[in-house]
Design a protein around this motif. Sequence first.
Motif, PDB file in Angstrom:
ATOM      1  N   ILE A   1     -41.729  -3.698  61.129  1.00  0.00           N
ATOM      2  CA  ILE A   1     -40.613  -3.475  62.063  1.00  0.00           C
ATOM      3  C   ILE A   1     -39.709  -4.708  62.153  1.00  0.00           C
ATOM      4  N   LEU A   2     -39.871  -5.645  61.226  1.00  0.00           N
ATOM      5  CA  LEU A   2     -39.080  -6.878  61.256  1.00  0.00           C
ATOM      6  C   LEU A   2     -37.573  -6.627  61.263  1.00  0.00           C
ATOM      7  N   PRO A   3     -37.042  -5.652  60.505  1.00  0.00           N
ATOM      8  CA  PRO A   3     -35.590  -5.401  60.583  1.00  0.00           C
ATOM      9  C   PRO A   3     -35.104  -5.104  61.995  1.00  0.00           C
ATOM     10  N   PHE A   4     -35.905  -4.362  62.766  1.00  0.00           N
ATOM     11  CA  PHE A   4     -35.511  -4.027  64.128  1.00  0.00           C
ATOM     12  C   PHE A   4     -35.688  -5.233  65.061  1.00  0.00           C
ATOM     13  N   ILE A   5     -36.673  -6.079  64.761  1.00  0.00           N
ATOM     14  CA  ILE A   5     -36.823  -7.328  65.517  1.00  0.00           C
ATOM     15  C   ILE A   5     -35.614  -8.222  65.292  1.00  0.00           C
TER      16      ILE A   5
ATOM     17  N   PHE B   1     -32.327  -5.739  54.060  1.00  0.00           N
ATOM     18  CA  PHE B   1     -32.379  -4.975  55.307  1.00  0.00           C
ATOM     19  C   PHE B   1     -32.161  -5.900  56.508  1.00  0.00           C
ATOM     20  N   LEU B   2     -32.761  -7.090  56.461  1.00  0.00           N
ATOM     21  CA  LEU B   2     -32.569  -8.050  57.551  1.00  0.00           C
ATOM     22  C   LEU B   2     -31.103  -8.481  57.633  1.00  0.00           C
TER      23      LEU B   2
ATOM     24  N   PHE C   1     -31.048   5.844  64.679  1.00  0.00           N
ATOM     25  CA  PHE C   1     -30.317   6.384  63.528  1.00  0.00           C
ATOM     26  C   PHE C   1     -30.831   5.781  62.223  1.00  0.00           C
ATOM     27  N   VAL C   2     -30.975   4.462  62.192  1.00  0.00           N
ATOM     28  CA  VAL C   2     -31.434   3.787  60.971  1.00  0.00           C
ATOM     29  C   VAL C   2     -32.834   4.263  60.603  1.00  0.00           C
ATOM     30  N   PHE C   3     -33.702   4.389  61.608  1.00  0.00           N
ATOM     31  CA  PHE C   3     -35.084   4.825  61.355  1.00  0.00           C
ATOM     32  C   PHE C   3     -35.107   6.223  60.736  1.00  0.00           C
ATOM     33  N   TYR C   4     -34.368   7.156  61.324  1.00  0.00           N
ATOM     34  CA  TYR C   4     -34.400   8.534  60.815  1.00  0.00           C
ATOM     35  C   TYR C   4     -33.661   8.670  59.487  1.00  0.00           C
TER      36      TYR C   4
ATOM     37  N   LEU D   1     -35.446  10.195  56.341  1.00  0.00           N
ATOM     38  CA  LEU D   1     -34.867  11.311  55.590  1.00  0.00           C
ATOM     39  C   LEU D   1     -34.782  10.970  54.109  1.00  0.00           C
ATOM     40  N   SER D   2     -34.304   9.782  53.804  1.00  0.00           N
ATOM     41  CA  SER D   2     -34.192   9.370  52.403  1.00  0.00           C
ATOM     42  C   SER D   2     -35.564   9.333  51.735  1.00  0.00           C
ATOM     43  N   ASN D   3     -36.556   8.833  52.459  1.00  0.00           N
ATOM     44  CA  ASN D   3     -37.918   8.778  51.918  1.00  0.00           C
ATOM     45  C   ASN D   3     -38.475  10.178  51.681  1.00  0.00           C
ATOM     46  N   ALA D   4     -38.167  11.097  52.587  1.00  0.00           N
ATOM     47  CA  ALA D   4     -38.627  12.488  52.426  1.00  0.00           C
ATOM     48  C   ALA D   4     -38.013  13.129  51.189  1.00  0.00           C
ATOM     49  N   LEU D   5     -36.746  12.835  50.932  1.00  0.00           N
ATOM     50  CA  LEU D   5     -36.096  13.355  49.731  1.00  0.00           C
ATOM     51  C   LEU D   5     -36.751  12.804  48.469  1.00  0.00           C
ATOM     52  N   GLY D   6     -37.168  11.556  48.520  1.00  0.00           N
ATOM     53  CA  GLY D   6     -37.869  10.966  47.381  1.00  0.00           C
ATOM     54  C   GLY D   6     -39.250  11.549  47.192  1.00  0.00           C
TER      55      GLY D   6
END
Length: 362
Positions: free
Chosen positions: A65-69, A284-285, A318-321, A325-330
Amino acid sequence: MKKILLNYIIFNYLKVILKVTFLFYLFGMILNLFEEIEFFKGIDVSFFIPVTLTAIYVPSIIIDILPFIIFVSSMWFLINMRDKRELLTYKVYGYSNIKIFLVLGIFSFLLGWVILSFFNPLSSTMSKYYEKTKSDYSKDIDHLITFNKNGLWIKEILNTNEQRIIFAKKADKDYLEDVTIFFFNKDFEIKEKIFSETAYIKNNNWSLKNVSVIKFDTELILKKFETFEINSIYTYQKISSLFKNTHTISFIDLITNYRSLLESGYNKEFLNENLNKMLTLPFFLLIMTALACILTMHRLKESKNIKFIVVGIMVCVFVFYFKDLSNALGQTNRIPLSLSVWIPILSIGIFSFIGILQINEK
């Protein structure tokens, strides 16, 4: 003077990151401790063990969760600067909005590489210890399975007080190759031995091809079959999922021991996905820092902080979902798995670049 201001910005920004990280660490400790206490309920262990396991597990979550931190830290730091009128002071000394962003962004980007190079291997080692300790105390049969340099080993306890040990030299895409299956009675005496060229294990009913069955009775009995079926609690998906704990594989391991991990049974797509996810961390950071700058530096006047809290939460969601979503498509093969990792970075990065150019004009 500019050098003093630069050191001041970096030092205070780092201090805020450490504060926010510590708060998230405490929060993670509290949440995970309840889970560990529940796990060890009924097992005669001291309270020290759940606390220790929680303490060594949470750092892996912090890296996730470092990007959100970084986003929260950047928002906090910039709001404090704006409320204290420090942004105006920096402008007097030649620090425009984009220069302040570059200082924070480059620092976040370099911090990402430091995390991958030094802290990630440490957290990976702690995660391995965590998994090993949990498996020692666990009564779950899922832990009776392992990959090593020789291949895949599975131990199953059957309903008839018998045990079965399965060995396969290779596991790949719903198939096991060069399979040997040993059946033992309750006294661990061998009763039957099965050799098979391949085993199709997508379902719980395994289909074996070119099979030789040896029964150890009063005399050896050998039978051969073109196809043969056995029932197992395992499928290829279940076996693969047991070895998809990304916390136990460090960035350094993926770079230096990639081939060894493949030979030990790890799925190539899984390793590539994991490697790409780690490579995106510094970027991402940087992007999350840019988003924080866009939200807080679009105006110099003081405004209600509750507005930034609400907007910040919405951005994180928004960023999380979007990533999910992108991961689900992969995962469903709609797009290449490695590309699915980079799509959110590229998309949000383009938006952030446009936003940074706009705040530079403020």
